[in-house]
Design a protein around this motif. Structure first.
Motif, short mmCIF file in Angstrom:
data_model
loop_
_atom_site.label_atom_id
_atom_site.label_comp_id
_atom_site.label_asym_id
_atom_site.label_seq_id
_atom_site.Cartn_x
_atom_site.Cartn_y
_atom_site.Cartn_z
N ASP A 170 0.85 -1.18 0.00
CA ASP A 170 0.00 0.00 0.00
C ASP A 170 0.89 1.23 0.00
O ASP A 170 1.71 1.42 0.87
CB ASP A 170 -0.90 -0.02 1.24
CG ASP A 170 -1.99 1.02 1.19
OD1 ASP A 170 -1.89 1.93 0.35
OD2 ASP A 170 -2.93 0.91 1.99
N HIS A 227 -3.67 -5.99 -4.78
CA HIS A 227 -4.94 -6.67 -5.06
C HIS A 227 -4.98 -8.07 -4.45
O HIS A 227 -5.81 -8.88 -4.85
CB HIS A 227 -5.18 -6.73 -6.57
CG HIS A 227 -5.35 -5.36 -7.16
ND1 HIS A 227 -6.46 -4.59 -6.94
CD2 HIS A 227 -4.52 -4.62 -7.93
CE1 HIS A 227 -6.33 -3.44 -7.56
NE2 HIS A 227 -5.16 -3.42 -8.16
N LYS A 252 -14.85 -4.13 -9.28
CA LYS A 252 -13.59 -3.45 -8.99
C LYS A 252 -13.75 -2.55 -7.77
O LYS A 252 -12.89 -2.51 -6.88
CB LYS A 252 -13.15 -2.64 -10.21
CG LYS A 252 -11.74 -2.16 -10.16
CD LYS A 252 -11.36 -1.53 -11.49
CE LYS A 252 -9.92 -1.13 -11.52
NZ LYS A 252 -9.54 -0.56 -12.81
N TRP A 253 -14.85 -1.81 -7.71
CA TRP A 253 -15.13 -0.95 -6.56
C TRP A 253 -15.23 -1.77 -5.28
O TRP A 253 -14.71 -1.39 -4.25
CB TRP A 253 -16.43 -0.17 -6.82
CG TRP A 253 -16.84 0.67 -5.66
CD1 TRP A 253 -16.30 1.88 -5.28
CD2 TRP A 253 -17.86 0.38 -4.71
NE1 TRP A 253 -16.94 2.34 -4.16
CE2 TRP A 253 -17.91 1.43 -3.78
CE3 TRP A 253 -18.76 -0.68 -4.57
CZ2 TRP A 253 -18.80 1.45 -2.73
CZ3 TRP A 253 -19.63 -0.66 -3.52
CH2 TRP A 253 -19.65 0.39 -2.61
N SER A 254 -15.89 -2.92 -5.37
CA SER A 254 -16.05 -3.78 -4.20
C SER A 254 -14.69 -4.31 -3.73
O SER A 254 -14.43 -4.36 -2.53
CB SER A 254 -16.98 -4.94 -4.55
OG SER A 254 -17.04 -5.85 -3.49
N LYS A 285 -11.76 -2.81 -4.15
CA LYS A 285 -11.04 -1.69 -3.54
C LYS A 285 -11.57 -1.40 -2.15
O LYS A 285 -10.81 -1.11 -1.24
CB LYS A 285 -11.17 -0.44 -4.41
CG LYS A 285 -10.29 -0.48 -5.62
CD LYS A 285 -10.40 0.81 -6.42
CE LYS A 285 -9.51 0.76 -7.63
NZ LYS A 285 -9.57 2.00 -8.40
N ARG A 286 -12.88 -1.50 -2.00
CA ARG A 286 -13.50 -1.25 -0.69
C ARG A 286 -13.06 -2.31 0.31
O ARG A 286 -12.79 -2.01 1.47
CB ARG A 286 -15.03 -1.25 -0.83
CG ARG A 286 -15.74 -0.78 0.44
CD ARG A 286 -17.22 -0.95 0.32
NE ARG A 286 -17.47 -2.38 0.27
CZ ARG A 286 -18.49 -2.95 -0.36
NH1 ARG A 286 -19.34 -2.21 -1.00
NH2 ARG A 286 -18.65 -4.24 -0.35
N ASP A 287 -12.96 -3.57 -0.12
CA ASP A 287 -12.53 -4.66 0.76
C ASP A 287 -11.07 -4.52 1.19
O ASP A 287 -10.70 -4.97 2.26
CB ASP A 287 -12.74 -6.02 0.09
CG ASP A 287 -14.20 -6.37 -0.04
OD1 ASP A 287 -15.04 -5.72 0.60
OD2 ASP A 287 -14.51 -7.31 -0.79
N ASP A 288 -10.26 -3.90 0.33
CA ASP A 288 -8.83 -3.69 0.69
C ASP A 288 -8.74 -2.64 1.76
O ASP A 288 -7.95 -2.55 2.57
CB ASP A 288 -8.02 -3.24 -0.53
CG ASP A 288 -7.74 -4.40 -1.48
OD1 ASP A 288 -7.88 -5.56 -1.06
OD2 ASP A 288 -7.41 -4.12 -2.64
#
Length: 180
Positions: A8, A24, A173-175, A177-180
């Motif tokens: 990150d 990812h 993809k949004w999901s 990113k949100r989970d990360d």
């Protein structure tokens, strides 16, 4: 796992493809050449599916002009047919082009560039294929149902393509990113 362990970078772009994979959730530890080889193999599998669909549609479209009913089509429908055939031909060309490009570049150690170019060609080919399918649906349903319902159902097919090919991947993809 800490932010550093995941690669990150505080919202900046990853430094390397390996950093992007780790962001990812993948810990591939592959060289750029290995990554390009893997991506090339994945893209070939994707193209095999779409090439077949494009070729079947194009073959069907070519046969339409030789049917007895073709001569009875209105000028609009004949023009729509021409546009549909051209879109189908261009989709087929874009989806088969990676083979020709690969043959031209084989042995030149340009796999990363080949992968980038092929990804663009696949996107173009998919867009052209979607347009050809929508136009083919419109043409078919204009002949079968008349003008009004044909436009309605073609719009439904367009919405289906947009939903499946654009909205769903963006939501996934949004999901992620949100989970990360």
């Amino acid at each position: 796992m800490g932010d550093h362990d995941r690669g990150d970078h505080g919202g900046t772009e990853p430094d390397t493809p390996a950093d992007a994979d780790r962001e990812h959730g993948f810990d591939r530890r592959e060289s750029p050449e290995q990554r390009a080889d893997r991506q090339w193999g994945e893209m070939l599998q994707e193209v095999r599916v779409t090439q077949t669909g494009a070729q079947i549609l194009f073959g069907f479209l070519l046969s339409v002009a030789f049917t007895p009913r073709f001569g009875q089509l209105s000028a609009f429908d004949r023009n729509l047919y021409v546009v549909t055939v051209i879109l189908g031909a261009l989709a087929t060309a874009a989806l088969i082009a990676p083979v020709s490009i690969h043959r031209s570049l084989a042995g030149h150690r340009r796999k990363p560039q080949l992968v980038r170019t092929t990804a663009r060609l696949i996107a173009i080919g998919l867009s052209l294929l979607a347009a050809a399918v929508i136009c083919a649906v419109l043409l078919l349903l204009r002949v079968a149902l008349g003008t009004g319902y044909a436009w309605l159902w073609a719009a439904v097919v367009l919405a289906g393509f947009v939903g499946c090919w654009l909205v769903l991947p963006m939501l996934l993809k949004w999901s992620l990113k949100r989970d990360d």
